[in-house]
Design an enzyme around this catalytic site. Structure first.
Site, PDB file in Angstrom:
ATOM      1  CB  CYS A 148      -0.915  -0.070   1.223  1.00  0.00           C
ATOM      2  SG  CYS A 148      -1.519   1.488   1.862  1.00  0.00           S
ATOM      3  CB  CYS A 176       0.689   1.724   4.117  1.00  0.00           C
ATOM      4  SG  CYS A 176      -1.052   1.287   4.067  1.00  0.00           S
TER       5      CYS A 176
END
Ligand SMILES: [Zn+2]
Length: 142
Positions: A64, A67
């Site tokens: 991600c 992230c």
């Protein structure tokens, strides 16, 4: 599960397990509070989120992009606020139960805990100053 936490004052590496209720980990050598970063799991989640200081759970995954932006910001916050906050990173691919329990739909999602209870949630990547403000707010709650 134990963590290796490096003291900012004397650079001693401390092996730290979850301390007794209401306590924060301190350096075995000089007694300074340690930046408190922890890799959480489904199995230890209840224990991971119970602390005498606000706990920020970062639900994330390696694939991600946002992230990967949040990761270093959270690490900086742990360094900036030793003894004031605990950062718990939970990899949602390896630990699907905890994010389901808190209704996490997408990542990154940050869930903030005070005295073991989820009290705030931030969905998506955020700037560091906003996050610090939300943590300060939690610290000020009686
Ligand atoms: Zn030290």
């Amino acid at each position: 599960m134990s963590d290796i936490l490096t003291c900012q004052k004397c650079e001693t590496k401390n092996r730290v397990t979850n301390p007794p209720a209401g306590q924060v980990p301190v350096c075995a050598r000089c007694g300074a509070p340690l930046p408190w970063l922890h890799d959480g799991t489904d199995a230890s989640f209840a224990e991971d989120t119970r602390a005498g200081v606000p706990v920020i759970v970062d639900f994330w995954a390696p694939w991600c992009g946002p992230c990967r932006v949040m990761g270093p910001i959270l690490e900086q916050i742990a360094q900036d606020m030793p003894g004031k906050v605990r950062i718990v990173k939970v990899n949602v691919d390896e630990n699907p139960r905890s994010p389901a329990q808190f209704g996490v739909q997408g990542i990154p999602t940050l869930v903030m805990f005070k005295d073991g209870e989820a009290v705030d949630q931030i969905v998506g990547a955020v700037q560091k100053p906003l996050l610090v403000e939300r943590i300060r707010h939690l610290q000020n709650l009686a």
